[in-house]
Design an enzyme around this catalytic site. Structure first.
Site, PDB file in Angstrom:
ATOM      1  N   ALA A  61       0.848  -1.196   0.000  1.00  0.00           N
ATOM      2  CA  ALA A  61       0.000   0.000   0.000  1.00  0.00           C
ATOM      3  C   ALA A  61       0.881   1.242   0.000  1.00  0.00           C
ATOM      4  O   ALA A  61       2.027   1.198   0.455  1.00  0.00           O
ATOM      5  CB  ALA A  61      -0.878  -0.013   1.246  1.00  0.00           C
ATOM      6  N   GLY A 100       0.736  -5.155   0.990  1.00  0.00           N
ATOM      7  CA  GLY A 100      -0.359  -5.264   0.028  1.00  0.00           C
ATOM      8  C   GLY A 100       0.110  -5.890  -1.278  1.00  0.00           C
ATOM      9  O   GLY A 100      -0.692  -6.500  -2.002  1.00  0.00           O
ATOM     10  N   GLU A 103      -0.149  -9.448  -0.686  1.00  0.00           N
ATOM     11  CA  GLU A 103      -1.588  -9.770  -0.610  1.00  0.00           C
ATOM     12  C   GLU A 103      -2.202  -9.816  -2.009  1.00  0.00           C
ATOM     13  O   GLU A 103      -3.056 -10.654  -2.299  1.00  0.00           O
ATOM     14  CB  GLU A 103      -2.302  -8.758   0.285  1.00  0.00           C
ATOM     15  CG  GLU A 103      -1.902  -8.935   1.749  1.00  0.00           C
ATOM     16  CD  GLU A 103      -2.475  -7.866   2.648  1.00  0.00           C
ATOM     17  OE1 GLU A 103      -2.156  -6.681   2.414  1.00  0.00           O
ATOM     18  OE2 GLU A 103      -3.240  -8.195   3.562  1.00  0.00           O
ATOM     19  N   GLU A 123       3.759  -5.163   7.420  1.00  0.00           N
ATOM     20  CA  GLU A 123       2.845  -4.155   7.988  1.00  0.00           C
ATOM     21  C   GLU A 123       3.076  -3.939   9.474  1.00  0.00           C
ATOM     22  O   GLU A 123       2.947  -2.833   9.990  1.00  0.00           O
ATOM     23  CB  GLU A 123       1.383  -4.583   7.771  1.00  0.00           C
ATOM     24  CG  GLU A 123       0.878  -4.430   6.346  1.00  0.00           C
ATOM     25  CD  GLU A 123       1.178  -5.631   5.461  1.00  0.00           C
ATOM     26  OE1 GLU A 123       2.076  -6.428   5.812  1.00  0.00           O
ATOM     27  OE2 GLU A 123       0.513  -5.761   4.412  1.00  0.00           O
TER      28      GLU A 123
HETATM   29  C1  LIG Z   1     -11.532   3.853  11.031  1.00  0.00           C
HETATM   30  C2  LIG Z   1     -10.302   3.608  10.227  1.00  0.00           C
HETATM   31  C3  LIG Z   1     -10.369   2.392   9.438  1.00  0.00           C
HETATM   32  C4  LIG Z   1      -9.083   2.189   8.803  1.00  0.00           C
HETATM   33  C5  LIG Z   1      -9.119   1.138   7.875  1.00  0.00           C
HETATM   34  C6  LIG Z   1      -8.006   1.339   6.941  1.00  0.00           C
HETATM   35  C7  LIG Z   1      -8.172   0.454   5.815  1.00  0.00           C
HETATM   36  C8  LIG Z   1      -6.918   0.445   5.046  1.00  0.00           C
HETATM   37  C9  LIG Z   1      -6.827  -0.868   4.423  1.00  0.00           C
HETATM   38  C10 LIG Z   1      -5.592  -0.930   3.728  1.00  0.00           C
HETATM   39  C11 LIG Z   1      -5.087  -2.311   3.781  1.00  0.00           C
HETATM   40  C12 LIG Z   1      -3.743  -2.240   3.318  1.00  0.00           C
HETATM   41  C13 LIG Z   1      -2.970  -3.395   3.795  1.00  0.00           C
HETATM   42  C14 LIG Z   1      -1.623  -3.238   3.255  1.00  0.00           C
HETATM   43  C15 LIG Z   1      -0.766  -2.480   3.909  1.00  0.00           C
HETATM   44  C16 LIG Z   1       0.559  -2.279   3.344  1.00  0.00           C
HETATM   45  O1  LIG Z   1       0.934  -2.748   2.296  1.00  0.00           O
HETATM   46  S1  LIG Z   1       1.589  -1.284   4.226  1.00  0.00           S
HETATM   47  C17 LIG Z   1       3.056  -1.222   3.256  1.00  0.00           C
HETATM   48  C18 LIG Z   1       3.835  -2.473   3.343  1.00  0.00           C
HETATM   49  N1  LIG Z   1       5.051  -2.338   2.597  1.00  0.00           N
HETATM   50  C19 LIG Z   1       6.196  -2.015   3.162  1.00  0.00           C
HETATM   51  O2  LIG Z   1       6.289  -1.848   4.354  1.00  0.00           O
HETATM   52  C20 LIG Z   1       7.377  -1.861   2.244  1.00  0.00           C
HETATM   53  C21 LIG Z   1       8.035  -0.549   2.487  1.00  0.00           C
HETATM   54  N2  LIG Z   1       9.131  -0.330   1.596  1.00  0.00           N
HETATM   55  C22 LIG Z   1      10.333  -0.921   1.748  1.00  0.00           C
HETATM   56  O3  LIG Z   1      10.560  -1.744   2.614  1.00  0.00           O
HETATM   57  C23 LIG Z   1      11.418  -0.498   0.807  1.00  0.00           C
HETATM   58  O4  LIG Z   1      11.104   0.755   0.333  1.00  0.00           O
HETATM   59  C24 LIG Z   1      11.620  -1.460  -0.382  1.00  0.00           C
HETATM   60  C25 LIG Z   1      10.339  -1.682  -1.116  1.00  0.00           C
HETATM   61  C26 LIG Z   1      12.190  -2.780   0.118  1.00  0.00           C
HETATM   62  C27 LIG Z   1      12.633  -0.815  -1.361  1.00  0.00           C
HETATM   63  O5  LIG Z   1      13.823  -0.491  -0.651  1.00  0.00           O
HETATM   64  P1  LIG Z   1      14.924   0.469  -1.313  1.00  0.00           P
HETATM   65  O6  LIG Z   1      15.237   0.016  -2.652  1.00  0.00           O
HETATM   66  O7  LIG Z   1      16.032   0.554  -0.331  1.00  0.00           O
HETATM   67  O8  LIG Z   1      14.249   1.877  -1.486  1.00  0.00           O
HETATM   68  P2  LIG Z   1      13.729   2.891  -0.386  1.00  0.00           P
HETATM   69  O9  LIG Z   1      14.702   3.996  -0.258  1.00  0.00           O
HETATM   70  O10 LIG Z   1      13.336   2.203   0.855  1.00  0.00           O
HETATM   71  O11 LIG Z   1      12.381   3.429  -1.048  1.00  0.00           O
HETATM   72  C28 LIG Z   1      12.416   4.194  -2.249  1.00  0.00           C
HETATM   73  C29 LIG Z   1      11.346   5.252  -2.156  1.00  0.00           C
HETATM   74  O12 LIG Z   1      10.067   4.629  -2.147  1.00  0.00           O
HETATM   75  C30 LIG Z   1       9.317   5.037  -1.021  1.00  0.00           C
HETATM   76  N3  LIG Z   1       8.475   3.908  -0.617  1.00  0.00           N
HETATM   77  C31 LIG Z   1       8.865   2.651  -0.451  1.00  0.00           C
HETATM   78  N4  LIG Z   1       7.819   1.868  -0.140  1.00  0.00           N
HETATM   79  C32 LIG Z   1       6.743   2.673  -0.103  1.00  0.00           C
HETATM   80  C33 LIG Z   1       5.367   2.437   0.157  1.00  0.00           C
HETATM   81  N5  LIG Z   1       4.871   1.246   0.413  1.00  0.00           N
HETATM   82  N6  LIG Z   1       4.558   3.513   0.122  1.00  0.00           N
HETATM   83  C34 LIG Z   1       5.014   4.750  -0.185  1.00  0.00           C
HETATM   84  N7  LIG Z   1       6.319   5.017  -0.451  1.00  0.00           N
HETATM   85  C35 LIG Z   1       7.171   3.981  -0.395  1.00  0.00           C
HETATM   86  C36 LIG Z   1      10.370   5.414   0.007  1.00  0.00           C
HETATM   87  O13 LIG Z   1       9.833   6.283   0.957  1.00  0.00           O
HETATM   88  C37 LIG Z   1      11.422   6.051  -0.851  1.00  0.00           C
HETATM   89  O14 LIG Z   1      10.958   7.354  -1.136  1.00  0.00           O
HETATM   90  P3  LIG Z   1      11.974   8.543  -1.329  1.00  0.00           P
HETATM   91  O15 LIG Z   1      12.793   8.592  -0.060  1.00  0.00           O
HETATM   92  O16 LIG Z   1      11.123   9.748  -1.502  1.00  0.00           O
HETATM   93  O17 LIG Z   1      12.821   8.200  -2.528  1.00  0.00           O
END
Ligand SMILES: CCCCCCCCCCCCC/C=C/C(=O)SCCNC(=O)CCNC(=O)[C@H](O)C(C)(C)COP(=O)(O)OP(=O)(O)OC[C@H]1O[C@@H](n2cnc3c(N)ncnc32)[C@H](O)[C@@H]1OP(=O)(O)O
Length: 719
Positions: A61, A100, A103, A123
């Site tokens: 997500a 996600g 998922e 997550e």
């Molecule tokens: C009453 C309220 C009710 C609420 C109900 C809410 C309902 C909501 C339902 C939603 C259900 C969703 C369920 C799913 C949830 C998720 O998926 S949460 C996200 C899970 N994913 C992660 O945690 C992965 C995170 N990312 C990483 O671990 C790493 O980035 C990577 C993918 C392994 C890549 O690593 P690397 O190559 O070292 O690059 P980075 O420097 O880390 O990242 C590059 C840029 O990308 C940005 N980024 C990375 N992942 C995300 C992301 N998931 N979302 C947004 N942005 C992301 C990161 O910030 C970097 O950005 P910049 O610094 O600007 O370059």
């Protein structure tokens, strides 16, 4: 945000296109919904392959969207509809399938992964749970014990492990999309019912309750105070005990509780703070993305004490050849054995071979003349360090970078004794240096942007979280530690005990309370610094009031503890007692209790009951207050940098964000009001006087932490 192509005349290839990680933003969800509709309604299409652009399937997500109102198609029903479709869908997983993203892969009927891909449900590290069906589908696919472990830890697995666990159907070293398309064509005629994970029954272990209980206890010990791992256990319990439709309902309820929690906000803040911290900027305009670092192939480490050994290991294990220097043969031999042992153990743990051939040990600085970079890690004594830097300046080739691992001395004074002040910089590692993730890169006023870029990039290569900071006594981390530990010792005077204060801080989430941490670090270190700065020792005028120094309140209790030879764990006695020198099992010591009682009665201090709240407020608000001063002084560029330093270097609980985020969550008005209150009660403690920046932020309506920088930018920067 999702591209649609028809390949091999009958396979719809849907490519997620949201760089850099193809996160499932509202536009991407919209794109998936549209392209899936098109594929399912086009009679020419017999199967679908979903992949991600630029070698990354999907990073989950879009975490940034969690901060605002959710827009676009909700993920859960979108994923359910993919699984329910009547045409086979194959996930072609390259790079990452996380959160996600995994998922999404789990609702596809088949999963093919590239051999270098990583998969996981992280997550929990963001204070959430996999709420798009992950907690219900993964246990159905791989069983409760394995799913529980992956979901509660957020651990990423390699595609090979994913294959063993049964998460993916095939691993390939070839073009994963091409393999997936061929796979999809072969799947066309096959029934899909057994491939819909939501329709499967969960293979439930007979000892489910015992398993869940054991995992819960493990979490309570390891992830003290964290809500998300416990909620994950409950969601997996639902998968084991309820039909899918009810399990999903439970998953959503648990997610709703987590989603708006302070912990989730803190952990998501940490995710971005960690990434922001590497992005340094100088007042000159030079910055992280326009300054090329030098390539470092060879390095030297001077001093093979605890720090030097850890630094040598950190360098050698990433392929840098290291010359380690000691002044005495015996010390060098001890150092050699320790470094080799540490490297071998580290290599065994990582399943690689130890790079012992990269190490050389010497007694002569002459051997350093050709290295690319030197890290000095000698005793924390300015005169000694200056002698080393003068010598290096004469010996090393003019392009060699000269770095100091000082934990708080003036980096510019060291630069001043060399012929190349622009190539001098601080690289402050934390002990043990091969384990701790933090590196403070201390930029002197004369350090060049190339030098900063090189130190930051070397930190990254050593797998450290590197933060660029300015040059002042103690830099960021140790400068802030003083007001924090001062408050703790003042609280001892007033009636608290070391174990009471530590318990409150550890219940708050700190890995260690302030006194246990000091015992681990060694009490003599601070004692020597206090003696050198004239706060204690024979040079203090005997007419000086005992509890005042240099015009402010002073607590001599830590000196009294040291005078008894109690230097912490290494001597088996400190603020606590240990079974033996070097022991780690801290027990309250009646002698310390006596010392405190005698001290209080000598100075007529009537001990009072101190509440947990007062301990938290005084220690943590004094800490954050110094953080505000550091921002004002331009020693740290942003509050995120301070918080990253405190999480990775000082055990600040990640689910609280860091001292600055914690202050913002408590409310700046309250922090200001409490500091004013305590400063009024202790006017001779300048650290309790609210900083001008804190007052300014409150006067501006307490903007969110991401906006604080706007209120600091006119001030002078030391970066
Ligand atoms: C009453 C309220 C009710 C609420 C109900 C809410 C309902 C909501 C339902 C939603 C259900 C969703 C369920 C799913 C949830 C998720 O998926 S949460 C996200 C899970 N994913 C992660 O945690 C992965 C995170 N990312 C990483 O671990 C790493 O980035 C990577 C993918 C392994 C890549 O690593 P690397 O190559 O070292 O690059 P980075 O420097 O880390 O990242 C590059 C840029 O990308 C940005 N980024 C990375 N992942 C995300 C992301 N998931 N979302 C947004 N942005 C992301 C990161 O910030 C970097 O950005 P910049 O610094 O600007 O370059």
């Amino acid at each position: 945000m999702a591209r649609y192509e028809l390949v091999k005349r009958s396979v719809a290839l849907i490519t997620l296109t949201n760089p850099p990680v193809n996160s499932l933003s509202s536009a991407v969800r919209h794109g998936i919904a549209k392209t899936m509709d098109r594929a399912l309604s086009d009679p020419k299409v017999t199967a679908v392959v979903i992949c991600g652009e630029n070698g990354r399937f999907c990073g989950g997500a879009d975490i940034r969207e969690f901060a605002g109102p959710m827009r676009g198609p909700p993920l859960l029903p979108l994923l359910d509809s993919i699984e329910a479709g009547e045409k086979p869908v194959v996930a072609a997983i390259e790079g990452v399938a996380l959160g996600g993203g995994l998922e999404l892969a789990l609702v596809c009927h088949y999963r093919i992964a590239h051999s270098k891909a990583r998969l996981g449900l992280p997550e929990v590290t963001l204070g959430l749970l996999p709420a798009a069906g992950g907690t219900q589908r993964l246990p159905r696919l791989i069983g409760i014990p394995a799913a529980l472990e992956l979901i509660t830890t957020g651990r990423h697995v390699s595609s090979q492990e994913a294959l063993k666990l049964g998460i993916v159907d095939q691993v390939t070293e070839q073009n994963v999309c091409e393999v997936a398309v061929e796979f999809a064509l072969r799947a066309v005629a096959k029934p899909l019912s057994s491939r819909r994970l939501s329709a499967l029954t969960v293979p439930c272990p007979p000892d489910l309750d015992a398993l869940l209980e054991a995992v819960t206890m493990q979490i309570q010990k390891k992830a003290r105070g964290m809500m998300a791992p416990l909620a994950c256990v409950q969601a997996v319990r639902a998968a084991a005990t309820m039909p899918y439709s009810q399990g999903i309902k439970r998953e959503s309820e648990l997610m709703a509780t987590l989603f708006n929690s302070g912990q989730a906000r803190a952990l998501q803040y940490c995710f971005f703070a960690e990434r922001t911290a590497g992005k340094w900027t100088l007042p000159s305009g030079a910055q992280w993305n326009d300054t090329k670092p030098r390539e470092i192939r060879s390095a030297a480490v001077i001093g093979l004490g605890t720090m030097g050994r850890g630094i040598a290991v950190s360098l050698a294990r990433v392929g840098i050849s290291v010359i380690a220097v000691e002044s005495d043969k015996k010390l060098m031999e001890t150092g050699r054995q320790m470094v080799i042992g540490m490297l071998e153990r580290d290599a065994k743990r990582r399943g690689v071979s130890a790079s012992l051939n990269l190490l050389k040990f010497t007694l002569s600085l002459q051997d350093l003349k050709d290295v690319d970079l030197v890290i000095e890690a000698v005793f924390e004594d300015m005169a000694l360090k200056k002698r080393v830097f003068q010598e290096l300046s004469k010996l090393c080739r003019p392009t060699t970078l000269l770095c100091s691992n000082t934990s708080g001395l003036d980096v510019d004074a060291l630069a001043g004794v060399t012929d190349r002040p622009q190539l001098v910089i601080g690289m402050h590692f934390f002990s043990p240096a091969h384990v701790m993730k933090l590196l403070e890169v201390v930029c002197g006023p004369r350090s060049s942007s190339e030098t900063i870029a090189t130190a930051m990039s070397l930190g990254k290569r050593m797998e450290k979280v590197s933060v660029a900071v300015g040059n002042c006594p103690g830099f960021v981390g140790n400068r802030m530690l003083k007001p924090y530990s001062d408050q703790a010792t003042f609280l001892l005077e007033e009636g608290a005990t070391p174990e009471q204060i530590d318990k409150v801080l550890e219940d708050f989430g700190f890995a260690m309370g302030v006194f246990r941490m000091s015992d681990l670090a060694g009490l003599d270190v601070g004692w020597r610094v206090r003696k050198e700065s004239g706060l204690t020792g024979p040079d203090v005028d005997p007419k000086n009031p005992p509890r005042r120094r240099q015009g402010r309140k002073y607590c001599p209790i830590p000196d009294m503890v040291c005078e008894q030879g109690r230097f912490g764990q290494k001597t088996g006695r400190g603020w606590y007692m240990y079974d033996k020198p070097g022991g780690t099992n801290a027990k309250p010591d009646p002698l310390i209790q006596n010392l405190l009682e005698t001290y209080r009665s000598r100075y007529g201090i009537k001990p009072r009951n101190i509440t947990d709240q007062e301990i938290i407020d005084r220690c943590l608000f004094a800490l954050a207050n110094e953080g505000f001063r550091i921002l004002e002084d331009g020693i740290a560029a942003r509050p995120e940098d301070i918080d990253v330093i405190y999480q990775f270097g000082y055990g600040f609980p990640r689910h609280r964000g860091g001292p600055m985020f914690y202050a913002s969550m408590v409310g700046l008005e309250r922090v200001l009001e409490r500091l004013e209150h305590y400063h009024q009660a202790h006017p001779d403690v300048p650290h309790l006087e609210p900083s001008p920046l804190l007052k300014k932020l409150v006067a501006c309506g307490s903007p969110p932490i991401q906006k604080w920088r706007e209120h600091i930018k006119t001030m002078h920067s030391h970066l």
